[in-house]
Design a protein around this motif. Structure first.
Motif, mmCIF file in Angstrom:
data_model
loop_
_atom_site.group_PDB
_atom_site.id
_atom_site.type_symbol
_atom_site.label_atom_id
_atom_site.label_comp_id
_atom_site.label_asym_id
_atom_site.label_seq_id
_atom_site.Cartn_x
_atom_site.Cartn_y
_atom_site.Cartn_z
ATOM 1 N N ILE A 122 53.673 48.748 45.031
ATOM 2 C CA ILE A 122 53.463 47.640 45.952
ATOM 3 C C ILE A 122 54.311 47.850 47.199
ATOM 4 O O ILE A 122 55.513 48.071 47.111
ATOM 5 N N ALA A 123 53.668 47.794 48.365
ATOM 6 C CA ALA A 123 54.350 48.107 49.615
ATOM 7 C C ALA A 123 55.353 47.020 49.981
ATOM 8 O O ALA A 123 55.125 45.841 49.749
ATOM 9 N N LYS A 124 56.451 47.436 50.594
ATOM 10 C CA LYS A 124 57.475 46.511 51.075
ATOM 11 C C LYS A 124 57.146 46.070 52.492
ATOM 12 O O LYS A 124 56.729 46.856 53.327
ATOM 13 N N PRO A 141 51.883 40.390 39.269
ATOM 14 C CA PRO A 141 51.318 40.570 40.615
ATOM 15 C C PRO A 141 49.803 40.782 40.554
ATOM 16 O O PRO A 141 49.298 41.460 39.671
ATOM 17 N N GLY A 142 49.104 40.177 41.510
ATOM 18 C CA GLY A 142 47.655 40.322 41.564
ATOM 19 C C GLY A 142 46.885 39.292 40.774
ATOM 20 O O GLY A 142 45.663 39.254 40.826
ATOM 21 N N GLU A 184 57.469 43.828 36.865
ATOM 22 C CA GLU A 184 57.439 44.372 38.212
ATOM 23 C C GLU A 184 57.624 45.884 38.159
ATOM 24 O O GLU A 184 58.309 46.417 37.286
ATOM 25 N N ASP A 185 57.036 46.589 39.141
ATOM 26 C CA ASP A 185 57.120 48.045 39.172
ATOM 27 C C ASP A 185 58.569 48.527 39.116
ATOM 28 O O ASP A 185 58.924 49.394 38.305
ATOM 29 N N GLU A 186 59.393 47.962 39.972
ATOM 30 C CA GLU A 186 60.786 48.402 40.057
ATOM 31 C C GLU A 186 61.533 48.135 38.760
ATOM 32 O O GLU A 186 62.329 48.966 38.292
#
Length: 250
Positions: free
Chosen positions: A194-196, A88-89, A150-152
Motif C-alpha cells: 500500500i502506497a504511502k 484494508p480494502g 497490515e502489510d508492515e
C-alpha cells in the motif's frame, strides 16, 4: 486472601463453562432476541423502536450486516460500533477511516451515523499471544505464513518468528505460491505494498483495481506454465492475449 484471575477472558471462560454445565445460555439476557432466519433479520430494519444490533460482520463484506448498514448508515441518530480489526480494502475499513458515502447492493448510501471503534476486545490474539501459541507446538512447524493484518505488521511479526524462534516464516504477497512440501516460494506474487501518501498517511487501494492487478498476475502465471506446450497452442494463446491488449490499450 483474594485470588484475582489473570485476565478477563480467563474469568469469563470459567464462568461461561459453569453456566453451560448448568444448562444456562451464558450470552442470554433480558431483551435479547435472536434472528434465526433471513426474514427475522430483515424484519429488524422495519422496527422503529430503538435497538442494539449485535452481528458478526466479516468486515462488512458479507452477511446480513450489509442490510442493517444500508438501513442505518444514513441515520444521524445511529451509531455503528466496530469491535475488532478491519482489513484494508473492506467496507468496514472504509467506514472506520471516515468514508462519507458507500455503495451497498448497487445503491449509494450517505454515511451520517456515528462510527466508533472499541479497541482491545477483539477475539484475535495480540503479538505476545501469538508468540506463546507458536511456542507451544509440540512439533515445530516447518513454515509459518503470516497473512492477517497490515502489510508492515505482517513483515515485522514474520521477522520476529525468524529471529526469536528460528522458524521459517514468511509474510507472502498477494498471488504468491508456495510448495508446502519443500517450503520454497514458486511465485513471488504482487510485491506492491500500500502506497504511502505525503504526511505519513496511507493511500487506500481501490479494491476493483486490485482485482484487475490480481487477474493480470494470474494471467502471467498461466503464461509461464504454458512453457513447453506445442507452438500451435502457444501461438493461439498469444493471439488471444494480444487481441485483449489491443482492445483495452489507450
Amino acid at each position: 486472601t483474594q485470588v484475582f484471575k489473570t485476565s478477563w477472558a480467563e474469568c469469563y471462560d470459567e464462568e461461561a463453562r459453569t453456566l453451560v454445565m448448568q444448562g444456562v445460555n451464558p450470552i442470554n439476557f433480558r431483551g435479547l432476541k435472536l434472528s434465526l432466519s433471513s426474514d427475522d433479520s430483515k424484519a429488524i430494519n422495519f422496527d422503529s423502536e430503538p435497538k442494539v444490533i449485535l452481528s458478526a460482520s466479516g468486515m462488512c463484506e458479507a452477511g446480513r450486516i450489509r442490510h442493517h448498514l444500508k438501513h442505518n448508515l444514513w441515520r444521524p441518530e445511529s451509531t455503528v460500533l466496530f469491535v475488532g480489526y478491519q482489513s484494508p480494502g473492506t467496507l468496514g475499513r472504509a467506514l472506520v477511516e471516515g468514508a462519507k458515502e458507500v455503495k451497498l447492493f448497487g445503491e449509494t448510501i450517505e454515511v451520517r451515523c456515528k462510527v466508533q471503534v472499541l479497541a482491545g476486545v477483539s477475539g484475535h490474539a495480540d503479538n505476545e499471544g501469538l508468540m506463546n501459541w507458536v511456542k507451544n507446538f509440540e512439533s515445530k512447524p516447518r513454515t509459518v505464513f503470516v497473512t492477517h493484518g497490515e502489510d508492515e505488521v505482517c513483515d515485522i511479526f514474520a521477522n520476529r518468528l525468524r529471529s526469536e524462534l528460528g522458524l521459517a516464516a514468511a509474510a507472502p504477497y498477494n498471488g504468491a505460491e508456495y510448495d508446502l512440501l519443500t517450503g520454497s516460494c514458486l511465485v513471488v506474487g504482487n510485491t506492491q505494498r500500500i502506497a504511502k501518501e505525503e504526511g505519513g498517511g496511507k493511500k487506500r487501494e481501490n479494491p476493483v483495481f486490485r482485482r484487475l492487478l490480481d487477474a493480470g498476475h494470474r494471467l502471467l502465471n498461466i503464461i509461464k506454465a504454458k512453457e513447453g506446450h506445442t507452438n500451435k497452442e502457444l501461438a493461439r494463446f498469444a493471439s488471444q492475449v494480444e487481441a485483449l491488449c489491443d482492445k483495452w490499450q489507450d
